[in-house]
Design an enzyme around this catalytic site. Sequence first.
Site, short mmCIF file in Angstrom:
data_model
loop_
_atom_site.label_atom_id
_atom_site.label_comp_id
_atom_site.label_asym_id
_atom_site.label_seq_id
_atom_site.Cartn_x
_atom_site.Cartn_y
_atom_site.Cartn_z
N GLU A 107 43.93 57.14 41.37
CA GLU A 107 43.82 56.52 40.05
C GLU A 107 42.53 55.72 39.91
OE1 GLU A 107 48.48 55.85 38.89
OE2 GLU A 107 47.58 54.35 40.19
N CYS A 120 37.30 50.40 37.68
CA CYS A 120 37.88 50.10 38.99
C CYS A 120 38.18 51.44 39.66
CB CYS A 120 39.15 49.28 38.74
SG CYS A 120 40.03 48.84 40.24
N CYS A 127 46.26 53.75 51.51
CA CYS A 127 45.49 52.74 52.22
C CYS A 127 46.19 52.45 53.54
CB CYS A 127 45.39 51.45 51.39
SG CYS A 127 44.32 50.18 52.12
N CYS A 131 48.82 45.69 53.45
CA CYS A 131 49.07 44.35 52.90
C CYS A 131 50.41 44.40 52.15
CB CYS A 131 47.94 43.93 51.96
SG CYS A 131 46.32 43.94 52.78
N CYS A 134 50.80 44.61 48.14
CA CYS A 134 49.99 45.57 47.39
C CYS A 134 50.71 46.92 47.33
CB CYS A 134 48.64 45.72 48.08
SG CYS A 134 47.61 47.03 47.39
N GLU A 188 40.78 50.96 51.14
CA GLU A 188 39.90 49.95 51.72
C GLU A 188 38.51 50.59 51.86
OE1 GLU A 188 39.47 46.81 52.47
OE2 GLU A 188 37.58 47.36 53.43
N SER A 244 38.85 39.80 50.19
CA SER A 244 40.25 39.48 49.84
C SER A 244 40.81 38.54 50.90
CB SER A 244 41.06 40.77 49.77
OG SER A 244 40.56 41.58 48.73
N LEU A 245 40.66 37.25 50.66
CA LEU A 245 41.04 36.28 51.67
C LEU A 245 42.53 35.91 51.55
CD1 LEU A 245 39.43 34.91 53.94
CD2 LEU A 245 39.30 32.87 52.49
N HIS A 246 42.94 35.50 50.37
CA HIS A 246 44.34 35.23 50.02
C HIS A 246 44.96 34.01 50.68
CE1 HIS A 246 44.03 38.88 47.85
NE2 HIS A 246 44.20 39.69 48.85
N ASN A 323 50.68 40.36 40.88
CA ASN A 323 51.44 41.35 40.12
C ASN A 323 52.55 41.84 41.03
OD1 ASN A 323 50.03 41.78 37.56
ND2 ASN A 323 48.31 42.29 38.90
N CYS A 366 45.72 44.75 39.11
CA CYS A 366 45.36 44.58 40.52
C CYS A 366 46.56 44.86 41.42
CB CYS A 366 44.89 43.15 40.77
SG CYS A 366 43.40 42.72 39.92
N1 SAH Z 1 41.16 47.09 49.95
C1 SAH Z 1 40.32 46.31 49.08
C2 SAH Z 1 40.47 46.72 47.62
C3 SAH Z 1 41.89 46.53 47.17
S1 SAH Z 1 42.37 46.09 45.56
C4 SAH Z 1 40.66 44.85 49.22
O1 SAH Z 1 41.72 44.55 49.73
O2 SAH Z 1 39.86 44.03 48.84
C5 SAH Z 1 41.51 44.73 44.98
C6 SAH Z 1 42.23 43.39 45.02
O3 SAH Z 1 43.57 43.41 44.48
C7 SAH Z 1 42.35 42.88 46.43
O4 SAH Z 1 41.89 41.56 46.46
C8 SAH Z 1 43.84 42.92 46.67
O5 SAH Z 1 44.25 42.02 47.64
C9 SAH Z 1 44.37 42.59 45.29
N2 SAH Z 1 45.79 42.90 45.14
C10 SAH Z 1 46.51 43.82 45.82
N3 SAH Z 1 47.79 43.82 45.43
C11 SAH Z 1 47.90 42.87 44.49
C12 SAH Z 1 48.99 42.40 43.69
N4 SAH Z 1 50.20 42.94 43.81
N5 SAH Z 1 48.74 41.41 42.82
C13 SAH Z 1 47.51 40.88 42.69
N6 SAH Z 1 46.44 41.30 43.40
C14 SAH Z 1 46.64 42.27 44.30
#
Ligand code: SAH
Length: 373
Positions: A107, A120, A127, A131, A134, A188, A244-246, A323, A366
Site C-alpha cells: 500500500e 507515504c 515487516c 513492533c 504496528c 523497515e 522511531s524512538l517511541h 492508531n 500511521c
Molecule cells: N519501519 C519504519 C517505518 C514505519 S511506519 C519505522 O518504524 O520508522 C512510520 C511510523 O509510524 C513509525 O514511526 C511507526 O512507529 C509509526 N507507527 C506504527 N504503528 C503505529 C500506530 N499503530 N499508531 C501510530 N503510529 C504508528
Amino acid sequence: MTALPLVFDAPRGGMPPRHLADLTAAERADAVTELGEKPFRAKQLSHHYFSRLTVDPVAMTDIPAASRERLVAELMPPLLTEVRAISCDEGTTRKTLWRAHDGTLLESVLMRYPDRATLCISSQAGCGMACPFCATGQGGLERNMSAAEIVDQVRAAAAVMRDGLMPGPDGEPAEGRLSNIVFMGMGEPLANYKRVVTAVRRITAPAPDGLGISQRSVTVSTVGLAPAIRRLADEGLQVRLAVSLHTPDDELRDTLVPVNNRWPVSEVLEAARYYLDRTGRRISIEYALIRDMNDQPWRADLLAKRLREHLGHLVHVNVIPLNPTPGSKWDASPKDVEREFVRRVNAGGVACTVRDTRGQEIAAACGQLAGES
Ligand code: SAH
C-alpha cells in the site's frame, strides 16, 4: 529477553523482472544496446517513464512499434497493478492497494495539503521488526520491494497529482505536483538498504534520469538500525532521517521496538548524531503516544534530556497519537495527557509537535497499513 525477529534481506517471494528504474542511466544504455537497439532509445524510454510518467507503450510514438514492444517488455514490465484506491478527508487522502507481479500486496498513501502533496511509500511487503503496536509488524516480512517497485509507487502518485485527480485547496480537482516522499508505509527501509538507496537516487535524480523530487523533501524513517543509519549518512544524500524512538528508556523500548535489544537508545541516538554531523540535517524523532505506556511526564522530561544531550537543538519530535490496530489492547493517550507531554518536551528545550492524523477511516493512517485486500 525476546528472540530477535530480525530478517534482513531475506525475501521469500520472487523479486520482479528487471526494470529501467532499477538501473542507472549508463546501465540502461547498456541494456538497450544488448537488445540490439541504439543507445538513445534508453533516453526515450526514460523520458516516457520519468517525465511523462507513462508505462503505456501505445503512447511511445517516437519509438518504432516493433522496437517498442520489445523494449517495454524487457525494460518496463508492469510492476504494480492497482487493486483499488480509496479516499477520505474530502478526497485529499488516497490509499492505493497494489498487487506486484507475484501477487504480493502493498500500500501507499497520498496526502494533499494546501501547500504540498506527500506520498507515504512502502519499502517492504510486511515487516520483520515486529513492533507490537504496528499493523504491518504483526504478519512478519513477506519480501523486500525492488528499487523499481518503490519508484513505481512514486511515479503513479506523481501522475495522479499532475492529472489533477485530487481536490486542490478550493476543494475542486486541480493539477498539482507531488512534492514530498516519506518512507513511512509498510516495511523497515534500512532493512532493504541497497534497494531503498537506489530508489532514493531514482526518485531524486533530475529528469529524464529520475523523477526530479528534491532530496530534502524525502524522509527515510527507521526503527533505528544504527549501522545502517551511519552508512546512509555517508551516501552523500540530503534526505531527512526520522527515528522511531517511541520512548527514551531501554526498558520499555525493548518491548515497543524489539530491535532495541540489538541497538539500544544510546547507540541509536549516537548514530543519529553522526547523521546530523555528516548531513547537517535536523533529525526527526517519531513518538507514537500510547496511553499509560510511554506518555508519563517523567518520560517526556527524560526524552528531552536525552535528545538535548545527543542532538542539541537540531532535532524535532513528532508525536503521533496511537492508531489502535485490530485486536490491540493499546489506545491513544487522552488529549490532556498528550498536551502535557508535548508541553514538557518543549519546556525541556526540544521542539515537539503533534502529527496530524490523516486517513484513519480508511485504515491509511500511521501504522495501519497491512496490505489486505
Ligand atoms: N519501519 C519504519 C517505518 C514505519 S511506519 C519505522 O518504524 O520508522 C512510520 C511510523 O509510524 C513509525 O514511526 C511507526 O512507529 C509509526 N507507527 C506504527 N504503528 C503505529 C500506530 N499503530 N499508531 C501510530 N503510529 C504508528
